[in-house]
Each structure stands twice: as C-alpha cells, then as structure tokens.
Design a protein around this motif. Sequence first.
Motif, PDB file in Angstrom:
ATOM      1  N   ALA A  30       5.758   9.858 -12.399  1.00 29.28           N
ATOM      2  CA  ALA A  30       4.581   9.042 -12.670  1.00 29.28           C
ATOM      3  C   ALA A  30       3.543   9.195 -11.554  1.00 29.28           C
ATOM      4  O   ALA A  30       3.795   9.844 -10.529  1.00 29.28           O
ATOM      5  CB  ALA A  30       5.003   7.583 -12.818  1.00 29.28           C
ATOM      6  N   ASP A  31       2.399   8.563 -11.738  1.00 32.45           N
ATOM      7  CA  ASP A  31       1.306   8.663 -10.774  1.00 32.45           C
ATOM      8  C   ASP A  31       1.560   7.719  -9.603  1.00 32.45           C
ATOM      9  O   ASP A  31       0.978   6.634  -9.505  1.00 32.45           O
ATOM     10  CB  ASP A  31      -0.024   8.332 -11.457  1.00 32.45           C
ATOM     11  N   ILE A  32       2.462   8.141  -8.715  1.00 30.01           N
ATOM     12  CA  ILE A  32       2.903   7.298  -7.612  1.00 30.01           C
ATOM     13  C   ILE A  32       1.765   6.999  -6.646  1.00 30.01           C
ATOM     14  O   ILE A  32       1.626   5.863  -6.159  1.00 30.01           O
ATOM     15  CB  ILE A  32       4.105   7.949  -6.909  1.00 30.01           C
ATOM     16  N   LYS A  33       0.900   7.978  -6.388  1.00 27.90           N
ATOM     17  CA  LYS A  33      -0.199   7.773  -5.440  1.00 27.90           C
ATOM     18  C   LYS A  33      -1.114   6.641  -5.897  1.00 27.90           C
ATOM     19  O   LYS A  33      -1.407   5.703  -5.132  1.00 27.90           O
ATOM     20  CB  LYS A  33      -1.002   9.062  -5.278  1.00 27.90           C
ATOM     21  N   ASP A  34      -1.551   6.691  -7.137  1.00 26.57           N
ATOM     22  CA  ASP A  34      -2.482   5.675  -7.618  1.00 26.57           C
ATOM     23  C   ASP A  34      -1.794   4.335  -7.847  1.00 26.57           C
ATOM     24  O   ASP A  34      -2.410   3.272  -7.654  1.00 26.57           O
ATOM     25  CB  ASP A  34      -3.165   6.152  -8.902  1.00 26.57           C
ATOM     26  N   ALA A  78       6.137  12.353  -3.310  1.00 25.23           N
ATOM     27  CA  ALA A  78       4.979  11.519  -3.623  1.00 25.23           C
ATOM     28  C   ALA A  78       5.062  10.170  -2.915  1.00 25.23           C
ATOM     29  O   ALA A  78       4.053   9.666  -2.397  1.00 25.23           O
ATOM     30  CB  ALA A  78       4.880  11.317  -5.141  1.00 25.23           C
ATOM     31  N   ALA A  79       6.256   9.572  -2.876  1.00 23.58           N
ATOM     32  CA  ALA A  79       6.432   8.285  -2.189  1.00 23.58           C
ATOM     33  C   ALA A  79       6.234   8.433  -0.683  1.00 23.58           C
ATOM     34  O   ALA A  79       5.646   7.567  -0.031  1.00 23.58           O
ATOM     35  CB  ALA A  79       7.808   7.703  -2.495  1.00 23.58           C
ATOM     36  N   ALA A  80       6.725   9.532  -0.126  1.00 24.34           N
ATOM     37  CA  ALA A  80       6.555   9.781   1.307  1.00 24.34           C
ATOM     38  C   ALA A  80       5.075   9.925   1.650  1.00 24.34           C
ATOM     39  O   ALA A  80       4.620   9.455   2.711  1.00 24.34           O
ATOM     40  CB  ALA A  80       7.317  11.035   1.722  1.00 24.34           C
ATOM     41  N   LEU A  98      11.388   4.489  -1.759  1.00 20.82           N
ATOM     42  CA  LEU A  98      11.885   4.868  -3.079  1.00 20.82           C
ATOM     43  C   LEU A  98      13.319   4.367  -3.181  1.00 20.82           C
ATOM     44  O   LEU A  98      14.176   4.747  -2.381  1.00 20.82           O
ATOM     45  CB  LEU A  98      11.803   6.377  -3.283  1.00 20.82           C
ATOM     46  N   SER A  99      13.562   3.490  -4.140  1.00 18.94           N
ATOM     47  CA  SER A  99      14.879   2.866  -4.304  1.00 18.94           C
ATOM     48  C   SER A  99      15.626   3.528  -5.449  1.00 18.94           C
ATOM     49  O   SER A  99      15.068   3.724  -6.533  1.00 18.94           O
ATOM     50  CB  SER A  99      14.720   1.368  -4.593  1.00 18.94           C
ATOM     51  N   ALA A 100      16.892   3.865  -5.201  1.00 21.49           N
ATOM     52  CA  ALA A 100      17.662   4.621  -6.186  1.00 21.49           C
ATOM     53  C   ALA A 100      18.789   3.798  -6.793  1.00 21.49           C
ATOM     54  O   ALA A 100      19.615   3.228  -6.078  1.00 21.49           O
ATOM     55  CB  ALA A 100      18.244   5.878  -5.545  1.00 21.49           C
ATOM     56  N   ALA A 136      12.372  15.617   2.095  1.00 23.10           N
ATOM     57  CA  ALA A 136      11.091  15.017   1.707  1.00 23.10           C
ATOM     58  C   ALA A 136      10.514  14.119   2.795  1.00 23.10           C
ATOM     59  O   ALA A 136       9.311  13.837   2.787  1.00 23.10           O
ATOM     60  CB  ALA A 136      11.261  14.218   0.415  1.00 23.10           C
ATOM     61  N   GLY A 137      11.372  13.622   3.697  1.00 13.51           N
ATOM     62  CA  GLY A 137      10.896  12.709   4.725  1.00 13.51           C
ATOM     63  C   GLY A 137      10.536  11.334   4.197  1.00 13.51           C
ATOM     64  O   GLY A 137       9.740  10.606   4.791  1.00 13.51           O
ATOM     65  N   VAL A 138      11.150  10.940   3.099  1.00 12.03           N
ATOM     66  CA  VAL A 138      10.841   9.672   2.460  1.00 12.03           C
ATOM     67  C   VAL A 138      11.731   8.564   3.031  1.00 12.03           C
ATOM     68  O   VAL A 138      12.810   8.824   3.578  1.00 12.03           O
ATOM     69  CB  VAL A 138      11.075   9.783   0.934  1.00 12.03           C
ATOM     70  N   HIS A 139      11.272   7.316   2.909  1.00 13.69           N
ATOM     71  CA  HIS A 139      12.169   6.181   3.124  1.00 13.69           C
ATOM     72  C   HIS A 139      12.947   5.977   1.826  1.00 13.69           C
ATOM     73  O   HIS A 139      12.404   5.544   0.807  1.00 13.69           O
ATOM     74  CB  HIS A 139      11.391   4.909   3.470  1.00 13.69           C
TER      75      HIS A 139
END
Length: 424
Positions: free
Chosen positions: A134-138, A166-168, A174-176, A222-225
């Motif tokens: 989905a459009d995570i940025k917007d 995208a979340a990073a 980002l919760s899984a 990805a370097g994401v949380h």
Amino acid sequence: MQLIKKAQILSQGALVTRDVLVDQGKIVEVAPTIAPKADMTVYPAHGAFLTPGLVDVHVHFRDPGYTAKETIKTGSMAAAAGGFTTVLAMPNLNPVPDTVQRLQAQIQRNQADGVIHVGQYGAISADLTATEVADIKDMAAAGAVAFTNDGKGVQTAETMYQAMQAAAAVNKPLSAHLEDDSMLHGGVMNAGKRAEELGLPGITPLAESSQLARDLVLAQAAGVHYHVAHISTKTSVELVRLAKQAGIKVTAEVSPHHLLLSENDITEDNALLKMNPPLRSEDDRQALIAGLLDGTIDMIATDHAPHTSEEKAQSMRQTPFGITGIETSFALMYTHLVQSRVMDLATLVDRMLVKPVEAFNLDAPIEIKAGATADLALFDLEHQAEITADQFYSKGRNSPFIGWSVYGSTVATWVAGQQVFERN
C-alpha cells in the motif's frame, strides 16, 4: 482545578504518597501535601496507586464492519476501565484502512467516538492480503502510527521487504502477525500431545518462528523498526534475543494470556481458550516470562479481540480466534507477576507504559510530574476483586479469566484531566 489527594506514585522505583494537582489538562503540581482551595475539586485517592495512563499497542475495536462485536465507543470505554489512556487500533476492519482516504476516515472516526486516545495502524497491503504494498509514505503523512496486516501473515518475502523499506523511509514501525499459511492445516490450538488427546487439529509453532526468522533477515537489510506482535514460542524469543544482540532494530510484545496460560489449561473443547497465536507449551510460557524479564520482549499488549457470545458458543473448530483482554490485563499482571514476586511494580509499569511509548514514539506521558499531560489511571492494589462479565464495558464477554480473583482493579481514569471512568 482537580486535586487528587493521597495517591501512591512511583518515584525512583519506590511508592511514595503524593498529592497531584491538575488544571487545564496538565499536571501543575506534585507534592507530599497540597492544601485544598475553594476553586479545587478534591478527589480522595485513599492511598491507591496513581500512574500515567497505560498504553496498549494492539487492540481490535471492530468498527466499522463488525460492530456487533465492538465499537470504538465500547472498546475505548473498556480501555478506560482497564486504566489505558492510549491504544493503537488494528486495521482488520471493513473497509480496511489501506488507502489515504480510508485511513483519514478511520482516524476521524476514532477521534469522534473514542473516549481515550486511539491511534490507528495502516495496512501493509490492500485488504491485508494483496502482494502489492500500500501507499505507506502517504498514509504515514496522513497520520498512521505504524503499519501491519494483523490477522494475516505476510506470505511473500518480497512484499514484506518492500513494505519494510517503505516503513523505514518514513521512520514508522512495521508490526508483524507471524503466520505461514502453508503450515496451518486448519489448526485451532497448539500442535502437540494435548491437541491429539482432544482430537483437535494443531498449529505448529514453526508457523510463527519460521516466518520470524525470514523477517529478521529482511528487517536487517531494510533498516526498519520491526515489531513482533503477540510473540508466543520459545524459539521466537531466542530469535529476537539473537537479533537484538546483532543490532537489528526489533521490538516484541507478549499478551497476558500467553504469560498466564498454556495448552495444559485446555482440558476440553473450549472456545474461550482459542486465540491466535494459540496457547503454547509450558516451556514456551516460561520462556515468554523470562524474555519479558530480561528485556528481550519489550512490552505487554493485550490483543483485545472481542467476539459475540453466539460466535464463542461454538466448538473451537468453528469459533473465531481471539479473547477480550483490555479490561483485565493490569489486574491480572499485577496479581500474577508483581504479587507473586516475578517482577516489581516499576518493571510492570515499564512494560505496560514506558516501553510502548518509547518504541512507537507516542505523545503520551510516562511520568507524573508538573507539565505532563494529565492522562492518569488509579488502581486499587490492596483489595481483592472478582473478574465478572457484567462489569465489562466491552461488548465482548469472551474471556477465560472470568471468575478469577485479582488485585489491582482500576478505580478511575482521566484523559487530559477529564475523568472518563470511575469504578462504582
């Protein structure tokens, strides 16, 4: 102005008696004693425990789409009755908040109907199942606090990796929900001896831990949380521990039911004990407690999941997964973790308030001090009470803890200085 008299608050890990003065939504003074004045309303705390309102990063309010189970109003009232002043609501709704427009509409609905602060997750992909991200940025710009497809595991590694990137990029967690569909086989409880004895299909713990292992590798790249929802297995705890040691930005939550119950408590086909992930083995339960104590698991989150009485009157084979939990969680955790000396009160508050605020970068108070927002909860630690369904504000009565005796019932809850709950 409101003066809360003779409350016990935590100060450097110890309980001290303090008066707390609130005005215009803020705490303006905290002192051993404050003399009441004519313009003050006095609330006698009688030595009950006062803390900033608790934070739950995983609730299901079912609205819109499933309002027979819960509404934002009933769910947020249930949260207030549990001492929570901030919650994060999951996106498995109808419609799913998987576009900017749907997300904005949901945020407006939460603000209009919620009696506490209700933050909103955006969906990772359309309808929680699509492979296109989905459009995570917007959606982040529109107010999503984090992203998840909770209720569904992300089946494709490429989809998860793109979502993480995208979340990073927008610095959002980002919760899984960890669940490999190819390993479920229609299971309704943990796979093992107890499932075999009851003749019920089981879910292997590998359905969770194998997807977690995949995601941790992707999260590092990805370097994401990356946040692990409702962790439930010993192997998963070990994987998160290793990931943290390797410098991967990972946090994890555990639900009260996985800390207090195991598959051994399922002695018959009982729909009130069907949740996802399922109750695991006693070894898993002990590993979850150990992980919560050593910080591998950062926080407690209820996964409050109300269903109708009719739905939960069925066999485990047909009934939906999930139990209610937001009204009972603090009292259960205080009784079975603090009173039993598994952890101290300061650690429990850390896991139910401080860590959630820090991990999700929330605008919520974590300390009772002058200048802080007056989101407050008052708990009775001295008197025993029985959990009864007729006390619930939630529409859901699907709790296996009805009939349990606990200490730590909520006495009152305030949001920005306004009292939104008081126990009769």
